[in-house]
Structures are given as structure tokens and as C-alpha cells.
Design an enzyme around this catalytic site. Sequence first.
Site, PDB file in Angstrom:
ATOM      1  N   HIS A 126       0.781  -1.294  -0.136  1.00 18.37           N
ATOM      2  CA  HIS A 126       0.066   0.113   0.045  1.00 18.37           C
ATOM      3  C   HIS A 126       0.854   1.351   0.041  1.00 18.37           C
ATOM      4  CE1 HIS A 126       0.337  -0.163   4.575  1.00 18.37           C
ATOM      5  NE2 HIS A 126       0.450   1.222   4.406  1.00 18.37           N
ATOM      6  N   ASP A 156       0.112  -7.554   1.567  1.00 18.88           N
ATOM      7  CA  ASP A 156       0.808  -6.138   1.593  1.00 18.88           C
ATOM      8  C   ASP A 156       2.100  -6.158   1.726  1.00 18.88           C
ATOM      9  OD1 ASP A 156       0.467  -3.492   1.704  1.00 18.88           O
ATOM     10  OD2 ASP A 156      -0.350  -3.380   3.781  1.00 18.88           O
ATOM     11  N   GLY A 229       3.402   6.690   7.933  1.00 19.97           N
ATOM     12  CA  GLY A 229       4.870   7.085   7.609  1.00 19.97           C
ATOM     13  C   GLY A 229       5.871   5.703   8.048  1.00 19.97           C
ATOM     14  N   ASN A 230       5.269   5.085   9.184  1.00 22.77           N
ATOM     15  CA  ASN A 230       6.025   3.860   9.753  1.00 22.77           C
ATOM     16  C   ASN A 230       5.895   2.574   8.720  1.00 22.77           C
ATOM     17  OD1 ASN A 230       6.030   5.139  12.821  1.00 22.77           O
ATOM     18  ND2 ASN A 230       7.816   3.589  11.968  1.00 22.77           N
ATOM     19  N   SER A 231       4.751   2.876   7.744  1.00 19.27           N
ATOM     20  CA  SER A 231       4.366   1.401   7.052  1.00 19.27           C
ATOM     21  C   SER A 231       5.403   1.083   6.369  1.00 19.27           C
ATOM     22  CB  SER A 231       3.105   1.875   6.151  1.00 19.27           C
ATOM     23  OG  SER A 231       2.075   2.117   6.979  1.00 19.27           O
ATOM     24  N   LEU A 286      -3.260 -27.159   1.988  1.00 20.66           N
ATOM     25  CA  LEU A 286      -3.525 -28.428   2.425  1.00 20.66           C
ATOM     26  C   LEU A 286      -4.464 -29.175   1.910  1.00 20.66           C
ATOM     27  CD1 LEU A 286      -3.231 -27.807   6.472  1.00 20.66           C
ATOM     28  CD2 LEU A 286      -1.531 -29.313   5.049  1.00 20.66           C
ATOM     29  N   GLY A 287      -5.320 -28.360   0.924  1.00 17.55           N
ATOM     30  CA  GLY A 287      -6.696 -29.171   0.413  1.00 17.55           C
ATOM     31  C   GLY A 287      -7.738 -29.455   1.374  1.00 17.55           C
TER      32      GLY A 287
END
Length: 464
Positions: A126, A156, A229-231, A286-287
Site C-alpha cells: 500500500h 501487503d 509513515g512507519n508503514s 493443505l486441500g
Amino acid sequence: MKKFFSFLGIAFLGGALTLGGYKMLFNEPLVQNNLQDATLPTIQANYNSSLSTNSTSIETASIDFTIAAEKTVNAVVHVKNTTIKTQQSPLDIFFGTGNGTRKFEQVGTGSGVIISADGYIVTNNHVIENASAIEITLNNKKKYEAELIGSDAINDIALLKIEADIDLPYTPFTNSDSVKIGEWVLAVGNPYNLTSTVTAGIVSAKGRDLEGNGNIESFIQTDAAVNPGNSGGALVNTRGELVGINTAISSRTGSFVGYSFAVPSNIAKKIVDDLLEFGAVQEAILGIGIDNRYEDEGVKIGKVYYDEGAHNNQFKEGDIIKSINNVKISKFSELKGQLTAKRPGDYVDVTIERKGELITKKVVLNKKDTFNSRTLNISLKDVTAKEKKKFDIKGGAKIIQNNNRTLNYYGITEGYIITKVNSKSIANAADAIRKIENSKVNRGTPLFLELINPKGEIEKIVLR
């Protein structure tokens, strides 16, 4: 004369009240909200160790954050995302003075973490989504243009690359499964456009899934201060090793109020490896289907899909998954986190509870190739090599289940292949789902689909 003194008295009284109000308001310390000018004190955190067995001595140990901070601050970068937006101008349309549109730049910022000396950088999807240009600023103020190598919107995570003349400082990945609740961690990023800033906290929870989010995630939750801003910044342990990528906060104000969340390093590293090797994320399954009614510890198997998960005929309906590779599984988000960190073809030891007995099975994971769209209420599957050759296409997503009334009305049923979404070509089913789910059809914006019917004919449809 009396009137004069009366006015004079009122004036003195007003002045006294004003002065008193001024003293009350301004002699008290003011709370500064200018984060750029704020100077935060450095606090040494200490703890006392447990009593010795003879209870005669207490060892005092000090947690030193400086080593981890020194290792990390120069490996965390500022990420500037420039996007070209097109906006309609009502004045141009009304007066006929132009073409009715104008273009402008929109700038977003975030953080990133250098993970190799040759300039690979991890950040959040993002942070750089829809960017026309990405600029990286190192902690020493040097700027570089970055190339987007690949991204994964579901988890993300995005991978960037810069070309520098020197080996760059970087932060190594560590095993996020080994991180313990209560362990000290540091969050390093660029909040409010500041240079690398370090905050400390503890791991509050693991395998956390955020409510209201469409995806099932497995975040590391901390109480280290993380702000806008830390993202994309680093969450590191006290040795300066990367345990997570800071991604989200839980807040009604948009600023930190006590909880922050990071994508575990095992997941981030696996996504990076996939993007470098395959150009897309390889999702392992895993199905099995999950019984969501089960509320005790573990994950209860509701259904077994023998044709999807290799070796999972070892599972039975009603089995309860208790651990993966000796990592405890208490809920579905923890199971999802373990699978997200693995690749198709990997073998895992799955411990299940069956009729009160614990049994460990070695299972090979398969590649997920079927995806569901909540927006359109359809299921899509990757097209096969045979279908690509037959229809002369490079990629696409085949509809295998259709519960959309509008599509049914227009005769678009199972077997149709979606090749474009909003004029953008589709690589596979996962790509189609991302483009459909990121569209704004639910907010009134049309969704354009280009499809190939079972006869090989191209059809186009607009959904509103």
C-alpha cells in the site's frame, strides 16, 4: 466625573481579568503537537531476573537497545511514491475550454527495509501501490530511483531494487516463529516524514487477524509506537534481526494509541523469494475445508478435498490440527500464517487430534489455483497450458463457479475465461481476483471485463 471613574474602574477590572486569564492559560505548560520539532528522551529499560533457587541473590540485567538500533536505522529508508492522477474539471466541461480533464501528482510516503547489500528493499504494497515513480532516501540523505520488482496485495508486501555504487547496510531476516510474547522489539521507520525513528515495545500477541479486513492474516501485534509513515518499516528484536514489516495500527484517530501490527518475517521472506524466483507469489494449501463452528484450541477439519491436497487423504473430517512443524496452532489465522510462509511442494509435519489421540502426519503442500471473488460472487481457476495454446492467450482466469445474477443474465457461465479487467491483461486467477477486488464497482464505478467464451469468441461486458 463619576461616569469617568466608573469607566476607569471597569477598564481596570477588565485588564485584571484579561491578565488573570492570560496567566491561567499560558503559565501552564502547553502540549506540543509538532512532531518534527519534538525531542524525545532516551529511556533505559531494565528488569529484574527471577530469584535464584536458594532465594539469596537477585541478578539485575539491563536490556540495551542501542546495538539493535545502530544496526537498523541505516538499513531503514524513506519511500516516496509519486502517482499521476487524472481528474475531471467541471469548468472545462461547462465552458468547453479544454478536454475536461487535468493531470496532477499525488505524493505518498512510507518506509522500507534494505534486506541485501546490493539494494533490495522490502516495503508494504500500500506504500507504493499505483506509483508512477518511487524514490528512496537513505538515512544519510542520499536519494535513489527505485524499480518495483513485484508485489503481493493480499499480504501487503512489495519488493523494490535500487542501484548504488557501494554495499548498503541491511537488516537480516530471522525466524519469526521463534519470537515470544513479551519479548522486546523495536519499530524503526519514518513517521510523519522524519528520518529513521526508533520506538520500543513488546510483542503483545501473535497470529493476530484484524477484524473488518477482508483477508485472513497472521500479524505480530506489538505496543511499540507506530504512526503514519512507519508503514513498511522494520520490526526487529534486540539483536537487530528483522522479525516483521510494520503494516497497520488499530486506531480511531489515525495515530498510534497502543496497538500496531507487523507482517511476520517468515511470510515477508517467503514472498520476497517467490517474487525473485517466479515473479508471483506461490500459495500453498493443505486441500482441506475448515469447520468454523469449532471454538476450542486448534483448527477442525470440515472437509477433505482429495483432488487438491496431495497426501491429505491422511486427514479425516473431524480431525483437529494442533501444530505445524511443532509450532502450536490455536486458531485459523495461525494455520494460515504457517501455510503462507511455505511453498507448494514443501513437506510439513501436521499434528492432529483424532478421537483424543495425537497423530503426526507428513504432508506435501499443493499450489492453490482456485480463488473466490467476494465482489462478483464467482470462483476462478488458472487457465491450463492447453487452454492458453487453444485460445492463443498468455494468461487468464477461467470461471468455474458463477453465482452472479448479472453475469448469468448475459449468458456468461462456467467455462468463460476472463482475459482483461478494466483493460488490464490478466496473468492468472489470483491476478484477476486482485484486480476485481481492488476495483470500485461497489461504489458505483463501472467494472469492464473482457472474456473468451468456450467457442473462442471475445465478449465484453460492463458491470455497475
